[in-house]
Every structure is written in structure tokens, then in C-alpha cells.
Design a protein around this motif. Structure first.
Motif, PDB file in Angstrom:
ATOM      1  N   PRO A  86      10.699   3.278  -6.223  1.00  0.00           N
ATOM      2  CA  PRO A  86      11.199   2.003  -6.369  1.00  0.00           C
ATOM      3  C   PRO A  86      11.777   1.825  -7.891  1.00  0.00           C
ATOM      4  N   ALA A  87      11.811   3.032  -8.875  1.00  0.00           N
ATOM      5  CA  ALA A  87      12.273   3.360 -10.032  1.00  0.00           C
ATOM      6  C   ALA A  87      13.704   3.524  -9.933  1.00  0.00           C
ATOM      7  N   GLN A  88      14.337   4.066  -9.420  1.00  0.00           N
ATOM      8  CA  GLN A  88      15.733   4.142  -8.981  1.00  0.00           C
ATOM      9  C   GLN A  88      16.677   2.849  -8.158  1.00  0.00           C
ATOM     10  N   GLY A  89      15.489   1.757  -7.760  1.00  0.00           N
ATOM     11  CA  GLY A  89      16.502   0.612  -7.111  1.00  0.00           C
ATOM     12  C   GLY A  89      16.439   1.592  -5.072  1.00  0.00           C
ATOM     13  N   ASN A  90      16.859   0.225  -4.399  1.00  0.00           N
ATOM     14  CA  ASN A  90      16.513   0.167  -3.451  1.00  0.00           C
ATOM     15  C   ASN A  90      18.338   0.371  -2.707  1.00  0.00           C
ATOM     16  N   PRO A  91      18.749   1.658  -2.754  1.00  0.00           N
ATOM     17  CA  PRO A  91      20.324   1.830  -2.338  1.00  0.00           C
ATOM     18  C   PRO A  91      20.811   1.051  -0.767  1.00  0.00           C
ATOM     19  N   TYR A 149       0.574  -0.800  -0.586  1.00  0.00           N
ATOM     20  CA  TYR A 149       0.356   0.184   0.013  1.00  0.00           C
ATOM     21  C   TYR A 149       1.071   1.458  -0.135  1.00  0.00           C
ATOM     22  N   GLU A 150       0.870   1.931  -1.105  1.00  0.00           N
ATOM     23  CA  GLU A 150       1.009   3.337  -0.857  1.00  0.00           C
ATOM     24  C   GLU A 150       2.437   3.663  -0.187  1.00  0.00           C
ATOM     25  N   GLU A 151       2.627   4.077   0.260  1.00  0.00           N
ATOM     26  CA  GLU A 151       4.612   4.517   1.184  1.00  0.00           C
ATOM     27  C   GLU A 151       5.177   3.131   1.319  1.00  0.00           C
ATOM     28  N   CYS A 152       4.630   2.201   1.739  1.00  0.00           N
ATOM     29  CA  CYS A 152       5.062   0.764   1.490  1.00  0.00           C
ATOM     30  C   CYS A 152       5.639   0.777   0.099  1.00  0.00           C
ATOM     31  N   GLY A 153       5.168   1.147  -1.276  1.00  0.00           N
ATOM     32  CA  GLY A 153       5.623   0.683  -2.195  1.00  0.00           C
ATOM     33  C   GLY A 153       6.675   0.049  -2.889  1.00  0.00           C
ATOM     34  N   PRO A 154       7.908   0.829  -2.611  1.00  0.00           N
ATOM     35  CA  PRO A 154       9.210   0.854  -2.914  1.00  0.00           C
ATOM     36  C   PRO A 154       9.643  -0.627  -2.211  1.00  0.00           C
ATOM     37  N   TRP A 155       9.450  -1.340  -1.090  1.00  0.00           N
ATOM     38  CA  TRP A 155       9.565  -2.724  -0.947  1.00  0.00           C
ATOM     39  C   TRP A 155       8.348  -3.826  -1.280  1.00  0.00           C
ATOM     40  N   LYS A 156       8.250  -3.721  -2.640  1.00  0.00           N
ATOM     41  CA  LYS A 156       7.227  -4.859  -2.972  1.00  0.00           C
ATOM     42  C   LYS A 156       8.108  -5.996  -3.259  1.00  0.00           C
ATOM     43  N   ASP A 157       8.919  -5.808  -3.473  1.00  0.00           N
ATOM     44  CA  ASP A 157       9.878  -6.538  -5.357  1.00  0.00           C
ATOM     45  C   ASP A 157      10.305  -7.372  -4.165  1.00  0.00           C
ATOM     46  N   ASN A 158      10.938  -6.796  -2.763  1.00  0.00           N
ATOM     47  CA  ASN A 158      11.437  -7.782  -1.425  1.00  0.00           C
ATOM     48  C   ASN A 158      11.371  -7.268  -0.457  1.00  0.00           C
ATOM     49  N   HIS A 205       5.855  11.434   6.821  1.00  0.00           N
ATOM     50  CA  HIS A 205       7.127  10.995   7.109  1.00  0.00           C
ATOM     51  C   HIS A 205       7.346   9.325   8.506  1.00  0.00           C
ATOM     52  N   PHE A 206       6.033  10.029   9.054  1.00  0.00           N
ATOM     53  CA  PHE A 206       5.888   8.743  10.525  1.00  0.00           C
ATOM     54  C   PHE A 206       5.254   7.421   9.204  1.00  0.00           C
ATOM     55  N   ILE A 207       4.772   7.428   8.540  1.00  0.00           N
ATOM     56  CA  ILE A 207       4.126   6.264   7.955  1.00  0.00           C
ATOM     57  C   ILE A 207       5.459   5.411   7.278  1.00  0.00           C
ATOM     58  N   GLN A 208       5.868   6.990   6.203  1.00  0.00           N
ATOM     59  CA  GLN A 208       7.374   6.150   5.657  1.00  0.00           C
ATOM     60  C   GLN A 208       7.928   5.446   7.238  1.00  0.00           C
ATOM     61  N   ALA A 209       8.408   5.614   8.011  1.00  0.00           N
ATOM     62  CA  ALA A 209       9.033   5.509   8.627  1.00  0.00           C
ATOM     63  C   ALA A 209       9.038   3.785   9.405  1.00  0.00           C
ATOM     64  N   VAL A 210       7.711   3.792   9.429  1.00  0.00           N
ATOM     65  CA  VAL A 210       7.166   2.525   9.685  1.00  0.00           C
ATOM     66  C   VAL A 210       7.118   1.655   8.797  1.00  0.00           C
ATOM     67  N   CYS A 211       6.756   1.804   7.143  1.00  0.00           N
ATOM     68  CA  CYS A 211       6.728   0.843   6.423  1.00  0.00           C
ATOM     69  C   CYS A 211       8.677   0.994   6.014  1.00  0.00           C
ATOM     70  N   PHE A 212       9.104   1.879   6.013  1.00  0.00           N
ATOM     71  CA  PHE A 212      10.578   1.547   6.542  1.00  0.00           C
ATOM     72  C   PHE A 212      11.065   0.198   7.324  1.00  0.00           C
ATOM     73  N   HIS A 213      10.464   0.212   8.715  1.00  0.00           N
ATOM     74  CA  HIS A 213      10.370  -0.760  10.034  1.00  0.00           C
ATOM     75  C   HIS A 213      10.692  -2.287   9.480  1.00  0.00           C
ATOM     76  N   GLU A 214       8.878  -1.996   8.962  1.00  0.00           N
ATOM     77  CA  GLU A 214       8.056  -3.617   9.096  1.00  0.00           C
ATOM     78  C   GLU A 214       8.204  -3.820   7.634  1.00  0.00           C
ATOM     79  N   CYS A 215       8.919  -3.597   6.405  1.00  0.00           N
ATOM     80  CA  CYS A 215       9.306  -3.604   5.553  1.00  0.00           C
ATOM     81  C   CYS A 215      10.208  -4.252   5.240  1.00  0.00           C
ATOM     82  N   SER A 216      11.527  -3.058   5.692  1.00  0.00           N
ATOM     83  CA  SER A 216      13.214  -2.964   4.867  1.00  0.00           C
ATOM     84  C   SER A 216      13.567  -5.072   5.490  1.00  0.00           C
ATOM     85  N   PRO A 217      14.181  -5.067   4.445  1.00  0.00           N
ATOM     86  CA  PRO A 217      15.408  -6.627   4.494  1.00  0.00           C
ATOM     87  C   PRO A 217      16.877  -6.134   4.311  1.00  0.00           C
ATOM     88  N   ASN A 218      16.851  -4.861   4.904  1.00  0.00           N
ATOM     89  CA  ASN A 218      18.285  -4.324   5.017  1.00  0.00           C
ATOM     90  C   ASN A 218      18.549  -3.852   6.074  1.00  0.00           C
TER      91      ASN A 218
END
Length: 244
Positions: free
Chosen positions: A207-212, A44-53, A89-102
Motif C-alpha cells: 500500500p505504501a507504494q501506491g496501486n500500480p 481485513y489483512e490481505e485486502c488492506g491495499p485496496w482500503k483507499d478505493n 496467494h489464494f486469499i490475495q487473489a480473492v481480495c484482488f477479484h473482489e476489491c480492485s476497481p482496476n
């Protein structure tokens, strides 16, 4: 003493096993995380960048966007309406925390009421991330500097405790570093590095620029010795007094 030297030389032949891959592409052992990262059809929305992994599911990504998140029953509106840019920003931070494998190099074990789990500690957020987060929350209100602190949960969601007045964010977070580091008990660390340095984490990316953050995690994981090597060296150091 010949056997002592044999032991020392034997340790010298141990091939160092670095944590490396053990800390890469992993999910935290936490309430809403998947066991292993993998692709999702949609996030969903701000969590989208992590869709591939991702370490999160679609349901988790959707719940991260609610004013009163179903993930932790936490209300971003505990001091009234939060400005949209700040809330983003807080939604993005939660997405980062919950979704990131990095986040592997910064995962630490914790023991809570529900048993053994994990959290992140001192994950280095890029300078721009902290500065923009702080600037966009300048006119929003909160009543505590540590959101892991005590709250009034009597109505099923976070409410400001007694004698904790609402003030604009700069009252509780005088600097961008204060916001990044204090908000969730040092889960994040305000890095002096900028995004282009490749030495800090971005809490959101195009997302188009890849996960840094893949390369950043690899950089930090590369200097972390594995548990196996640490145990060998510790056992050796503890035995030294008996050699004399």
C-alpha cells in the motif's frame, strides 16, 4: 452515388469516443461487489491495499480469509491442509477479484441462474505473480484444474467429486501459466511481462507504494473503442452491400 460519399465523409467527421473512463475505476456487477468503488475505514489483512478505493466492504474482505469462504462456500481445504504460503496467494487473489476497481478493461457480461452479471476474462497477471503462486503451492494438494468446475456440494461446501483424486498442484498445473489461467476459467492470463514493465497486473501490492494497477488499467483502456463508436461502424459496414 454522391449520397454514399456524403455518408462516408460524415462518418469521417465523427469524433472517436474511446472507452477510456468507462473502463476505469469501476466495480463488476457481481454478487459481493459494491455499486461503485470508494474508501473503506478498514479492510481485513490481505485486502488492506485496496482500503483507499475499494469495490469490497469490510465484511467481504473478512469472509475472503476464511478456510471455507462465506462468499462462495468454497473450501480451500478440499484436499486437506493447504500450506500457509499457498493459501495466502489464494486469499490475495480473492481480495484482488473482489476489491480492485482496476479490472474494467477485462470485465465481460455473463448470464447465470441469478440473471445478468459480470466476470473478468484474461486479466494479465504479471510473470512474477504467477511464478511465485505456483512455487508456493508446489506441495499443496487439489483435485481439479478448473475450480469453476463441478464439485460435490452435498454438505454445503465444495468437496472433491467422485473419481477426482487429490494430487500435488503440479499434477494439475504443470506450469505457472497453467495455474494462473486454468484455476478460474481464464479469469487471469499469464502475462510474459514483469511487474516493472507497467503492462501487467499485480494481484497484491504494498500500500505504501501506491496501486500500480491504476496505470495498467489506463493503458489497456486507452486502446478500447467505446460501444457507441463500435455500433456506428458496425451499422456502416452492414449497409455497404446496399450501396452497390
Amino acid at each position: 452515388m454522391e449520397w454514399w460519399w456524403q455518408l462516408l465523409l460524415g462518418l469521417g467527421t465523427v469524433t472517436p469516443i474511446w472507452a477510456g473512463d468507462e473502463l476505469l475505476n469501476v466495480c463488476m456487477k457481481a454478487k459481493h461487489h459494491k455499486r461503485e468503488p470508494g474508501p473503506e475505514d478498514q479492510l481485513y489483512e490481505e485486502c488492506g491495499p485496496w482500503k483507499d478505493n475499494a469495490c469490497c466492504t469490510f465484511n467481504t474482505s473478512w469472509e475472503a480469509h476464511l478456510d471455507v469462504s462465506l462468499l462462495y462456500s468454497f473450501s480451500l481445504l478440499h484436499c486437506g491442509l493447504m500450506m500457509p504460503d499457498c493459501q495466502k496467494h489464494f486469499i490475495q487473489a480473492v481480495c484482488f477479484h473482489e476489491c480492485s476497481p482496476n479490472l474494467g478493461p477485462w470485465i465481460q457480461p455473463v448470464v447465470g441462474l441469478s440473471g445478468q452479471g459480470e466476470r473478468i476474462l484474461d486479466a494479465p497477471l504479471c510473470r512474477e505473480d504467477c511464478e511465485q503462486w505456483w512455487a508456493d503451492c508446489h506441495t499443496s494438494y487439489t483435485c481439479q484444474s478448473n475450480w469453476h468446475g463441478s464439485w460435490d456440494w452435498s454438505r454445503g461446501k465444495s468437496r472433491c467429486p467422485a473419481r477426482a483424486p487429490c494430487h500435488p498442484f503440479p499434477y494439475y498445473f504443470p506450469t505457472p501459466a497453467d495455474l494462473c489461467e486454468k484455476i478460474w476459467s481464464n479469469s487471469f492470463k499469464a502475462s510474459p511481462e514483469r511487474r516493472a514493465s507497467g503492462r501487467c497486473l499485480q494481484k497484491w501490492f504494498e500500500p505504501a507504494q501506491g496501486n500500480p494497477n491504476v496505470a495498467v488499467a489506463g493503458l489497456f483502456a486507452g486502446s478500447a473503442p467505446s460501444l457507441e463508436l463500435s455500433c456506428i461502424l458496425m451499422a456502416f459496414s452492414l449497409s455497404l452491400p446496399f450501396f452497390y
